[in-house]
Design a protein around this motif. Structure first.
Motif, PDB file in Angstrom:
ATOM      1  N   LYS A  47      26.334  21.800  98.303  1.00  0.00           N
ATOM      2  CA  LYS A  47      27.142  21.880  96.951  1.00  0.00           C
ATOM      3  C   LYS A  47      28.196  23.048  97.104  1.00  0.00           C
ATOM      4  CE  LYS A  47      24.372  19.747  93.789  1.00  0.00           C
ATOM      5  NZ  LYS A  47      23.187  20.118  92.315  1.00  0.00           N
TER       6      LYS A  47
ATOM      7  N   GLN B  44       5.720  20.038  99.212  1.00  0.00           N
ATOM      8  CA  GLN B  44       6.290  20.799  98.430  1.00  0.00           C
ATOM      9  C   GLN B  44       7.223  21.691  99.233  1.00  0.00           C
ATOM     10  OE1 GLN B  44       3.558  23.396  96.603  1.00  0.00           O
ATOM     11  NE2 GLN B  44       3.667  24.766  98.234  1.00  0.00           N
TER      12      GLN B  44
ATOM     13  N   THR C   9      16.086  20.818  98.840  1.00  0.00           N
ATOM     14  CA  THR C   9      16.467  21.261  97.739  1.00  0.00           C
ATOM     15  C   THR C   9      17.334  22.509  98.098  1.00  0.00           C
ATOM     16  OG1 THR C   9      14.642  20.635  96.262  1.00  0.00           O
ATOM     17  CG2 THR C   9      16.170  22.438  95.474  1.00  0.00           C
ATOM     18  N   THR C  10      16.970  23.369  99.023  1.00  0.00           N
ATOM     19  CA  THR C  10      17.829  24.474  99.513  1.00  0.00           C
ATOM     20  C   THR C  10      19.021  24.036 100.404  1.00  0.00           C
ATOM     21  OG1 THR C  10      15.834  25.731  99.806  1.00  0.00           O
ATOM     22  CG2 THR C  10      17.930  26.419 101.064  1.00  0.00           C
ATOM     23  N   LEU C  11      18.789  22.986 101.250  1.00  0.00           N
ATOM     24  CA  LEU C  11      20.063  22.313 101.804  1.00  0.00           C
ATOM     25  C   LEU C  11      21.082  21.692 100.830  1.00  0.00           C
ATOM     26  CD1 LEU C  11      18.367  20.654 105.057  1.00  0.00           C
ATOM     27  CD2 LEU C  11      19.879  22.448 104.975  1.00  0.00           C
ATOM     28  N   ASN C  12      20.393  20.961  99.904  1.00  0.00           N
ATOM     29  CA  ASN C  12      21.321  20.377  98.724  1.00  0.00           C
ATOM     30  C   ASN C  12      22.122  21.321  98.301  1.00  0.00           C
ATOM     31  OD1 ASN C  12      20.940  17.649  99.378  1.00  0.00           O
ATOM     32  ND2 ASN C  12      18.923  17.740  97.928  1.00  0.00           N
ATOM     33  N   ARG C  13      21.536  22.376  98.020  1.00  0.00           N
ATOM     34  CA  ARG C  13      22.397  23.461  97.045  1.00  0.00           C
ATOM     35  C   ARG C  13      23.408  24.210  97.995  1.00  0.00           C
ATOM     36  NH1 ARG C  13      18.090  27.426  96.472  1.00  0.00           N
ATOM     37  NH2 ARG C  13      17.257  25.757  95.268  1.00  0.00           N
ATOM     38  N   GLN C  14      22.956  24.446  99.290  1.00  0.00           N
ATOM     39  CA  GLN C  14      24.010  24.897 100.367  1.00  0.00           C
ATOM     40  C   GLN C  14      25.083  23.898 100.515  1.00  0.00           C
ATOM     41  OE1 GLN C  14      24.236  27.873 101.267  1.00  0.00           O
ATOM     42  NE2 GLN C  14      22.246  28.291 100.009  1.00  0.00           N
TER      43      GLN C  14
ATOM     44  N   ARG D  81      10.215  19.146 100.081  1.00  0.00           N
ATOM     45  CA  ARG D  81      11.006  19.092  99.178  1.00  0.00           C
ATOM     46  C   ARG D  81      12.074  20.314  98.991  1.00  0.00           C
ATOM     47  NH1 ARG D  81      10.903  14.642  97.396  1.00  0.00           N
ATOM     48  NH2 ARG D  81      11.583  14.542  95.229  1.00  0.00           N
ATOM     49  N   SER D  82      11.272  21.509  98.988  1.00  0.00           N
ATOM     50  CA  SER D  82      11.925  22.675  98.819  1.00  0.00           C
ATOM     51  C   SER D  82      13.146  22.939  99.924  1.00  0.00           C
ATOM     52  CB  SER D  82      11.003  23.895  99.081  1.00  0.00           C
ATOM     53  OG  SER D  82      11.659  25.186  99.023  1.00  0.00           O
ATOM     54  N   LEU D  83      12.692  22.458 101.231  1.00  0.00           N
ATOM     55  CA  LEU D  83      13.943  22.614 102.308  1.00  0.00           C
ATOM     56  C   LEU D  83      15.085  21.612 101.882  1.00  0.00           C
ATOM     57  CD1 LEU D  83      15.060  23.504 105.050  1.00  0.00           C
ATOM     58  CD2 LEU D  83      13.608  21.641 105.914  1.00  0.00           C
TER      59      LEU D  83
END
Length: 182
Positions: free
Chosen positions: A45, A31, A38-43, A34-36
């Protein structure tokens, strides 16, 4: 875990190097990994959105500079015409001196306008213009018609001959109009 971190590292480097919309994906079920991701993907974008905003803003600035450089030339041409008319009149020594000063300042302004134009040409070489089929004959007629009243007021009777063959080219309509009016 080391493998997952390496996947994230390679994915991040690849996304930044290739400016792609593909998100970082990891094979790990952890988790925190996966959270890392997700955070990188958000940044990523957010970074893409900022990049697009910057490119759009830069394009708008270049278009404004290009338009300004073209639009300055029209009144400058008119001013040069008035200066020529003034020079044909009788003058006192003071008025001759003032006309010479005006001419010198106009030459400086013309040079600045030319530099602005050259900058806009070099900077806008990467900017895409909205090209569409344009009937050049009609565009030229419209441009001449816009100045017809001024020509008549100055007792100038233009002798205009536009070929009857339709000339259609893929052009940016507003740029062509600006060129004709200049």
């Amino acid at each position: 875990m080391r493998t997952s971190i390496q996947e994230i590292e390679r994915g991040l480097i690849d996304r930044l190097d290739h400016d792609t919309n593909i998100l970082i994906d990891v094979s790990s079920q952890d988790q925190f990994i996966r959270s890392l991701a997700t955070t990188l993907n958000r940044q990523l974008k957010i970074l893409r959105q900022k990049s697009i905003q910057y490119q759009n803003g830069e394009r708008e600035v270049q278009n404004a500079i290009s338009s300004l450089s073209h639009d300055i030339r029209t009144p400058m041409t008119a001013i040069y015409g008035y200066i020529e008319l003034l020079e044909k009149q009788e003058h006192t020594s003071a008025s001759k001196r003032y006309i010479a000063i005006i001419k010198k300042r106009m030459e400086i302004l013309a040079q600045l306008a030319e530099e602005l134009f050259q900058y806009s040409v070099s900077a806008s070489s990467t900017i895409k213009m909205k090209k569409e089929p344009v009937l050049i004959n009609s565009a030229l007629e419209e441009s001449i018609a816009a100045f017809y009243g001024t020509l008549i007021d100055r007792k100038i009777t233009p002798n205009i001959q536009i070929c009857e063959t339709k000339v259609i080219r893929m052009l940016d309509r507003s740029s062509l109009s600006r060129i004709f009016s200049n």
